[in-house]
Enzyme design. Structure first.
Site, PDB file in Angstrom:
ATOM      1  N   TRP A 162      -5.646  -2.512  -8.834  1.00 41.09           N
ATOM      2  CA  TRP A 162      -4.232  -2.086  -8.966  1.00 41.09           C
ATOM      3  C   TRP A 162      -3.948  -2.026 -10.215  1.00 41.09           C
ATOM      4  O   TRP A 162      -3.270  -1.103 -10.746  1.00 41.09           O
ATOM      5  CB  TRP A 162      -3.420  -3.068  -7.966  1.00 41.09           C
ATOM      6  CG  TRP A 162      -3.847  -2.917  -6.358  1.00 41.09           C
ATOM      7  CD1 TRP A 162      -4.223  -3.906  -5.623  1.00 41.09           C
ATOM      8  CD2 TRP A 162      -3.602  -1.492  -5.731  1.00 41.09           C
ATOM      9  NE1 TRP A 162      -4.429  -3.383  -4.489  1.00 41.09           N
ATOM     10  CE2 TRP A 162      -4.173  -2.140  -4.511  1.00 41.09           C
ATOM     11  CE3 TRP A 162      -3.492  -0.491  -6.038  1.00 41.09           C
ATOM     12  CZ2 TRP A 162      -4.244  -1.285  -3.357  1.00 41.09           C
ATOM     13  CZ3 TRP A 162      -3.557   0.445  -4.893  1.00 41.09           C
ATOM     14  CH2 TRP A 162      -3.788  -0.099  -3.845  1.00 41.09           C
TER      15      TRP A 162
ATOM     16  N   ASP B  46       3.805  -6.312 -10.773  1.00 40.23           N
ATOM     17  CA  ASP B  46       3.502  -5.688  -9.418  1.00 40.23           C
ATOM     18  C   ASP B  46       3.131  -7.065  -8.674  1.00 40.23           C
ATOM     19  O   ASP B  46       2.048  -7.735  -8.793  1.00 40.23           O
ATOM     20  CB  ASP B  46       2.163  -5.004  -9.648  1.00 40.23           C
ATOM     21  CG  ASP B  46       1.801  -4.235  -8.084  1.00 40.23           C
ATOM     22  OD1 ASP B  46       2.434  -4.737  -7.359  1.00 40.23           O
ATOM     23  OD2 ASP B  46       0.734  -3.555  -8.214  1.00 40.23           O
TER      24      ASP B  46
ATOM     25  N   LYS C  26       3.192  -5.521   2.415  1.00 45.41           N
ATOM     26  CA  LYS C  26       2.404  -6.572   2.576  1.00 45.41           C
ATOM     27  C   LYS C  26       3.050  -7.794   3.066  1.00 45.41           C
ATOM     28  O   LYS C  26       2.824  -8.597   4.105  1.00 45.41           O
ATOM     29  CB  LYS C  26       1.723  -6.919   1.298  1.00 45.41           C
ATOM     30  CG  LYS C  26       0.885  -5.823   0.381  1.00 45.41           C
ATOM     31  CD  LYS C  26      -0.314  -5.626   0.955  1.00 45.41           C
ATOM     32  CE  LYS C  26      -0.988  -3.997   0.476  1.00 45.41           C
ATOM     33  NZ  LYS C  26      -0.818  -3.745  -0.732  1.00 45.41           N
TER      34      LYS C  26
HETATM   35  C1  LIG Z   1      -1.320  -2.616  -1.736  1.00 44.60           C
HETATM   36  C2  LIG Z   1      -1.090  -2.761  -3.055  1.00 44.60           C
HETATM   37  C3  LIG Z   1      -0.496  -1.581  -4.113  1.00 44.60           C
HETATM   38  C4  LIG Z   1      -0.189  -0.237  -3.522  1.00 44.60           C
HETATM   39  O1  LIG Z   1       0.690  -0.261  -2.751  1.00 44.60           O
HETATM   40  P1  LIG Z   1       1.259   1.346  -2.171  1.00 44.60           P
HETATM   41  O2  LIG Z   1       2.539   0.911  -1.550  1.00 44.60           O
HETATM   42  O3  LIG Z   1       0.113   1.721  -0.961  1.00 44.60           O
HETATM   43  O4  LIG Z   1       1.254   2.297  -3.320  1.00 44.60           O
HETATM   44  C5  LIG Z   1      -0.226  -1.823  -5.199  1.00 44.60           C
HETATM   45  N1  LIG Z   1      -0.440  -3.316  -5.746  1.00 44.60           N
HETATM   46  C6  LIG Z   1      -0.960  -4.204  -5.310  1.00 44.60           C
HETATM   47  C7  LIG Z   1      -1.273  -5.787  -5.740  1.00 44.60           C
HETATM   48  C8  LIG Z   1      -1.208  -4.081  -3.762  1.00 44.60           C
HETATM   49  O5  LIG Z   1      -1.537  -5.128  -2.909  1.00 44.60           O
END
Ligand SMILES: *Cc1c(COP(=O)(O)O)cnc(C)c1O
Length: 373
Positions: free
Chosen positions: A116, A183, A207
């Site tokens: 990511w 993030d 999540k």
């Molecule tokens: C799942 C995830 C993403 C991707 O997220 P999307 O909403 O599908 O773009 C980005 N960063 C992390 C840490 C993730 O777990």
């Protein structure tokens, strides 16, 4: 015809969802969400379904405001921050944060802890920033959190708090003297955080917050309208969204609604502090079994182990078929590891109950008792 009783059917055929996302939500939230869509006793929104009401209606505006308010309350967001629910997932967030946080240097530092972070770096380059990888754990397939780095004339530093794929997590924040962007897609609301340490936090909802579709942003007001990359396209400009109270265009209505229900449930069940306790219990139970059991081995460095995504492998690959049958038979789903790590990954987001972890550790013990060589 047999009447379907969701509660009863659920207990009888309980599926333990260790999937990495979109994730499990509390059953009661599923029930409330379905009632918002279709209510046999009449629609809740003046006889209508959540799916057909205007996003400008009083009913939806108050849902949006409650959702934003719950984020503030549950994470103790300081007054000088703005909370937004936008679209595009964290993947669009990679670009949005780079465009909004670009400053005089047009240069940003990234702590690369996995897939990511790597994607975030790529989008920041597209935004026109010079991207410096100030630290990386790619030398060991991202199985640890790098801790040493140097900072020089950067507009901001970007980190990924929890590495969903590789099973590592920051347990201490890196010490930085420039704005910090994070993030938090896969561990937001799982533990207490100090929002004031960050300038911008973003997270895809799917999540720990709600269903896919909404992306949460928590941004310090000083960072709005400060970009050196102006003009920013309207949708990508956090200042535009802040000026419209997160209603610049049609928001992801259903995802915001269910996120609100889930946050309400979180508040009613002890809020983040209680959640953190349960998450700690789930993680210590599973890691203790992985470390004790001769048939399994954890893949992440111990001090950096994620409490959300637990990655592990078999010590004897030849037992794979047997083990896969055992967990499938136990109604466990989503345990297969990401293709870049292999092995197994048990994702234990907020709504996964301790009971599900107990089912997993029990079959691990049984497996060892039966198949230890
Ligand atoms: C799942 C995830 C993403 C991707 O997220 P999307 O909403 O599908 O773009 C980005 N960063 C992390 C840490 C993730 O777990």
């Amino acid at each position: 015809m047999k009447k379907f009783d969701p509660k009863k059917e659920f207990i009888m055929s309980k599926t333990h969802n260790f999937g990495a996302g979109p994730c499990i939500l509390p059953q009661i939230v599923f029930e409330q969400a379905s009632k918002g869509v279709f209510d046999p006793d009449g629609g809740q929104f003046n006889g209508l379904s959540i799916l057909e009401i205007s996003h400008r209606s009083e009913a939806f505006v108050s849902i949006m405001e409650e959702a934003r308010g719950l984020v503030r309350e549950l994470l103790e967001v300081p007054d000088n921050y703005t909370v937004l629910f936008l679209q595009g997932g964290a993947s669009l967030g990679f670009l949005i944060n780079a465009m909004n946080m670009a400053g005089a240097h047009r240069k940003a530092g990234y702590i690369n802890t996995g897939a990511w972070s790597t994607k975030a770096m790529k989008e920041a380059k597209v935004a026109g920033l010079e991207v410096i990888e100030i630290a990386s754990s790619s030398d060991q397939n991202f199985n640890y959190i790098p801790k040493d780095f140097e900072v020089e004339e950067l507009d901001f530093i970007h980190m990924t708090s929890n590495n969903t794929i590789f099973g590592t997590q920051f347990h201490d924040l890196p010490k930085v003297n420039v704005p910090l962007v994070c993030d938090m897609s896969s561990d937001i609301f799982s533990k207490k955080i100090d929002v004031s340490k960050f300038d911008l936090i973003y997270a895809g909802a799917q999540k720990n917050v709600g269903p896919a579709g909404a992306t949460l942003y928590i941004v310090k007001n000083d960072c709005l309208n400060q970009s050196s990359l102006k003009p920013i396209p309207s949708y990508l400009d956090l200042n535009v969204h802040a000026g419209k109270d997160s209603m610049f265009n049609t928001p992801p209505v259903f995802s915001v609604y269910v996120s609100m229900l889930n946050l309400r449930h979180l508040k009613a069940t002890g809020a983040v502090a209680e959640m953190e306790k349960v998450n700690n219990m789930k993680a210590s139970e599973l890691y203790a079994e992985i470390d004790r059991n001769s048939l399994f081995k954890g893949t992440a460095a111990k001090e950096d182990r994620s409490k959300m995504n637990v990655t592990f492998v078999l010590t004897d690959e030849s037992k794979k078929e047997v083990w896969d049958k055992i967990w499938n038979d136990a109604n466990i789903v989503g345990l297969k590891g990401h293709r870049s790590v292999g092995g197994y990954r048990a994702s234990m987001y907020n709504a996964l109950e301790l009971e599900s972890v107990e089912v997993l550790t029990k079959i691990m013990r049984d497996f060892e008792a039966q198949y230890q060589s």
